[in-house]
Design a protein around this motif. Structure first.
Motif, PDB file in Angstrom:
ATOM      1  N   ALA A 288      43.311  33.291  48.584  1.00 37.84           N
ATOM      2  CA  ALA A 288      42.875  32.533  47.655  1.00 37.84           C
ATOM      3  C   ALA A 288      43.716  31.142  47.475  1.00 37.84           C
ATOM      4  O   ALA A 288      43.126  30.222  47.423  1.00 37.84           O
TER       5      ALA A 288
ATOM      6  N   GLN B 167      36.865  27.932  46.466  1.00 38.99           N
ATOM      7  CA  GLN B 167      37.179  29.171  45.959  1.00 38.99           C
ATOM      8  C   GLN B 167      37.015  30.588  46.874  1.00 38.99           C
ATOM      9  O   GLN B 167      35.931  30.173  47.802  1.00 38.99           O
TER      10      GLN B 167
ATOM     11  N   GLU C 239      35.094  39.018  47.256  1.00 45.13           N
ATOM     12  CA  GLU C 239      36.548  39.005  47.411  1.00 45.13           C
ATOM     13  C   GLU C 239      37.078  39.049  46.197  1.00 45.13           C
ATOM     14  O   GLU C 239      38.243  39.706  45.812  1.00 45.13           O
ATOM     15  N   ASN C 240      36.487  38.370  45.231  1.00 46.74           N
ATOM     16  CA  ASN C 240      37.037  38.130  43.844  1.00 46.74           C
ATOM     17  C   ASN C 240      37.039  39.520  42.997  1.00 46.74           C
ATOM     18  O   ASN C 240      37.850  40.092  42.370  1.00 46.74           O
TER      19      ASN C 240
ATOM     20  N   SER D 107      40.020  41.869  41.528  1.00 47.67           N
ATOM     21  CA  SER D 107      39.885  42.284  40.293  1.00 47.67           C
ATOM     22  C   SER D 107      39.827  44.020  40.213  1.00 47.67           C
ATOM     23  O   SER D 107      40.712  44.450  39.512  1.00 47.67           O
TER      24      SER D 107
ATOM     25  N   SER E 288      39.841  36.412  32.304  1.00 53.03           N
ATOM     26  CA  SER E 288      39.219  36.363  33.628  1.00 53.03           C
ATOM     27  C   SER E 288      37.573  35.849  33.724  1.00 53.03           C
ATOM     28  O   SER E 288      37.239  35.017  34.527  1.00 53.03           O
TER      29      SER E 288
END
Length: 283
Positions: free
Chosen positions: A33, A43, A48-49, A53, A99
């Motif tokens: 990232a 971004q 993938e985010n 997490s 987040s």
């Protein structure tokens, strides 16, 4: 009542393996990232985010499980370990809020900065205590990367956020650019901490896969119909000696001197000068 050694052995290698894989995966996604934001200013994708997490939370969940095993094995350190678990759980909850609730940034700048500072301080304390608690078994499962990761946000992240607000207030592109570079450096630094934690956990799997602890357990003895004589040891007593002072005799108190008459032999006391029988003078 006597005591016996009770050995506790708890397998910790599966949780170390899960934690290692999770932290290494989270580090890879963070590095990707950061590089992506530098090169393309885009971004990372939603999937993938989410994976990053999940890796983050699974990694810290494995640490909580290890801390629970340490609390079971070491009773004298149980209160300290439970307090660390609570702090680490609060940090995870705040990380979720930070987040996913981006609306906090639209509130008052001072309130937002205050919340960020609170989060950073609590994160530093929680991770520092985690490193200390993981070192309770010998040789332990801690690493300085926990403390470095914990305090990195209050040192680097908070400075970046403050510079961002100042740059927006004074329309300074230099401050905004510097704040952006600081935030990118924070991402790389956190990724390095994740890598160190992951590789250290792999080393611990090979070197120390089991938590071993020895505790003293009370055991009671019972008699089976056979009478036993318990020796009774007399307790030392305090004896007091009273000095006896001899009393004076009657002759000591009342000394009576007697003499005899030279004429008739009758007794003449000291008070009389002549014999009461014959009248002879006392000599």
């Amino acid at each position: 009542m006597s005591f016996a050694d009770v050995k506790k052995k708890l397998l910790v290698s599966p949780y170390l393996g899960i934690g290692a894989a999770s932290f290494l995966g989270a580090a890879g996604i963070i590095i990707h990232a950061a590089i992506n934001s530098i090169s393309t200013e885009l971004q990372i994708g939603f999937v993938e985010n989410i994976i990053g997490s999940i890796c983050f939370f699974i990694g810290f969940a494995s640490i909580i499980v290890i801390l629970v095993l340490i609390a079971i094995a070491f009773e004298k350190k149980r209160q300290e370990t439970v307090a660390t678990i609570i702090l680490l759980s609060i940090f995870i909850i705040l990380e979720i809020a930070r987040s996913h609730y981006t609306s906090l940034g639209s509130s008052s700048p001072f309130i937002y900065i205050g919340l960020i500072i609170f989060y950073g301080v609590l994160r530093g304390i929680a991770l520092q205590r985690t490193n200390k608690a993981l070192k309770i078994p010998f040789p332990g499962y801690g690493t300085k990367a926990f403390s470095a990761y914990g305090w990195s946000y209050i040192v680097i992240g908070t400075l970046s956020i403050i510079l961002t607000f100042l740059g927006a207030m004074f329309y300074s592109m230099g401050l905004l650019l510097f704040a952006s570079w600081l935030l990118t450096f924070l991402y790389f630094f956190q990724a390095i901490c994740y890598l160190v934690i992951g590789f250290r956990f792999i080393q611990y799997i090979l070197a120390n896969p089991v938590i071993s602890a020895t505790a003293l357990k009370r055991t009671s003895t019972t008699t089976t119909g056979v009478s036993t004589t318990i020796p009774i040891t007399a307790q030392p007593q305090d004896y007091y000696h009273q000095e006896v002072i001899p009393q004076a005799t009657v002759n000591d108190e009342f000394e009576i001197a007697e003499e005899y008459c030279s004429n008739c032999g009758a007794t003449i006391t000291r008070d009389n000068q002549v014999c009461e029988i014959c009248g002879e003078a006392r000599k």
